[in-house]
Design a protein around this motif. Sequence first.
Motif, PDB file in Angstrom:
ATOM      1  N   ASP A 108       0.851  -1.188   0.000  1.00  0.00           N
ATOM      2  CA  ASP A 108       0.000   0.000   0.000  1.00  0.00           C
ATOM      3  C   ASP A 108       0.890   1.243   0.000  1.00  0.00           C
ATOM      4  OD1 ASP A 108      -2.420  -1.354   0.001  1.00  0.00           O
ATOM      5  OD2 ASP A 108      -2.494  -1.458   2.192  1.00  0.00           O
ATOM      6  N   SER A 110       1.341   5.512   0.745  1.00  0.00           N
ATOM      7  CA  SER A 110       0.908   6.721   1.434  1.00  0.00           C
ATOM      8  C   SER A 110       0.429   7.743   0.415  1.00  0.00           C
ATOM      9  CB  SER A 110       2.079   7.317   2.225  1.00  0.00           C
ATOM     10  OG  SER A 110       3.054   7.869   1.319  1.00  0.00           O
ATOM     11  N   THR A 111      -0.026   8.880   0.897  1.00  0.00           N
ATOM     12  CA  THR A 111      -0.239  10.010   0.009  1.00  0.00           C
ATOM     13  C   THR A 111       1.124  10.417  -0.559  1.00  0.00           C
ATOM     14  OG1 THR A 111      -0.010  11.501   1.893  1.00  0.00           O
ATOM     15  CG2 THR A 111      -2.254  10.860   1.256  1.00  0.00           C
ATOM     16  N   ASP A 216      -2.162  -1.513   8.417  1.00  0.00           N
ATOM     17  CA  ASP A 216      -3.055  -0.377   8.187  1.00  0.00           C
ATOM     18  C   ASP A 216      -2.808   0.778   9.153  1.00  0.00           C
ATOM     19  OD1 ASP A 216      -4.220  -1.828   6.162  1.00  0.00           O
ATOM     20  OD2 ASP A 216      -5.882  -2.557   7.403  1.00  0.00           O
ATOM     21  N   GLU A 217      -2.528   0.463  10.407  1.00  0.00           N
ATOM     22  CA  GLU A 217      -2.342   1.525  11.390  1.00  0.00           C
ATOM     23  C   GLU A 217      -1.084   2.330  11.105  1.00  0.00           C
ATOM     24  OE1 GLU A 217      -3.551   3.947  14.465  1.00  0.00           O
ATOM     25  OE2 GLU A 217      -4.629   2.334  13.438  1.00  0.00           O
ATOM     26  N   LEU A 219       0.274   2.773   8.133  1.00  0.00           N
ATOM     27  CA  LEU A 219      -0.021   3.598   6.958  1.00  0.00           C
ATOM     28  C   LEU A 219      -0.834   4.828   7.348  1.00  0.00           C
ATOM     29  CD1 LEU A 219       0.087   3.952   3.875  1.00  0.00           C
ATOM     30  CD2 LEU A 219      -2.043   2.648   3.746  1.00  0.00           C
ATOM     31  N   LYS A 220      -1.826   4.629   8.202  1.00  0.00           N
ATOM     32  CA  LYS A 220      -2.653   5.743   8.655  1.00  0.00           C
ATOM     33  C   LYS A 220      -1.803   6.803   9.353  1.00  0.00           C
ATOM     34  CE  LYS A 220      -6.309   6.834  11.998  1.00  0.00           C
ATOM     35  NZ  LYS A 220      -7.208   6.269  13.044  1.00  0.00           N
ATOM     36  N   LYS A 221      -0.897   6.366  10.223  1.00  0.00           N
ATOM     37  CA  LYS A 221      -0.081   7.320  10.976  1.00  0.00           C
ATOM     38  C   LYS A 221       0.978   7.981  10.104  1.00  0.00           C
ATOM     39  CE  LYS A 221      -1.066   5.419  15.511  1.00  0.00           C
ATOM     40  NZ  LYS A 221      -0.550   4.900  16.797  1.00  0.00           N
ATOM     41  N   ASN A 223       0.458   8.734   6.939  1.00  0.00           N
ATOM     42  CA  ASN A 223      -0.315   9.758   6.230  1.00  0.00           C
ATOM     43  C   ASN A 223      -0.587  10.966   7.121  1.00  0.00           C
ATOM     44  OD1 ASN A 223      -0.526   8.671   3.644  1.00  0.00           O
ATOM     45  ND2 ASN A 223      -2.298   7.414   4.189  1.00  0.00           N
ATOM     46  N   GLU A 224      -0.871  10.717   8.381  1.00  0.00           N
ATOM     47  CA  GLU A 224      -1.075  11.821   9.321  1.00  0.00           C
ATOM     48  C   GLU A 224       0.218  12.616   9.495  1.00  0.00           C
ATOM     49  OE1 GLU A 224      -2.452   9.867  12.823  1.00  0.00           O
ATOM     50  OE2 GLU A 224      -4.517   9.633  12.096  1.00  0.00           O
TER      51      GLU A 224
END
Length: 253
Positions: A108, A110-111, A216-217, A219-221, A223-224
């Motif tokens: 996956d 990131s932005t 997933d977590e 990747l989420k962090k 992106n943040e």
Amino acid sequence: MVTMIGLLAACGSDEKTSGSEGGMDLAEEGKFTFASSGEFKPFSVTNGEGEMTGFDIDVAEAVAKELGLEPNQKKFKFASIVEGVKSGRFDAAVASHTINDDRKKHVDFSTPYYYSGPQIFVRPDSDIEKLADLEGLEVAVSKGSTYAKTAEEVTDNIVLYDSDVTALEALANGRHDAVITDFITGKEAIGAGLEIEGKELLGRSEQAIAVAKDNDELLKKINEALKTLRENGTLKEISENYFGEDITVNPEE
């Protein structure tokens, strides 16, 4: 940079992560373990002490700081980095990977943290101007990059190098008819004194951080963290330090 040449080579074992923090699976507890090639100046380059520096490295270290983790850099051949992320050897790849459908099957993204695009580079005495002019000619590209796929549209005579910089040096020294690589890398090589010229730009691309599909977590962090680094000007500052301009902003917006 990007096709799947050599993607599944090396690092094929299923290595398990050894730490977890805030829901993130980590290769090493308390660390953000990221891979880069160390052979893609000015994005990542290896110094005399064996440490990597460059734009990608500074971005990775800034992300690690936002995550509250110690940055843990790992130098690895570009063509095998994605597989290393997939298998859990690295938490992420911060290595100028272009987002594309082939890679998205394995990891996956990131932005985007910067925007670029491929360009044709030739010697000053060349008549080559555009992609069609490369039909049947010898074109050099880096292993594992998307540039090989672009070259395949016009020729079967493709030479692979471990790094884009090495390919450009070979071109300047009289080998091959052209090199296709990131326009920023070519621009830096010209600035460093290589006698080459840029010709047709072959599009725009988005570069992002690659993370294993089941993390997933993390990747989420990430992106943040990237969102914060955009908003507080850190990404812009890092970019301007290396390029004199901000390549972290989408040119189409």
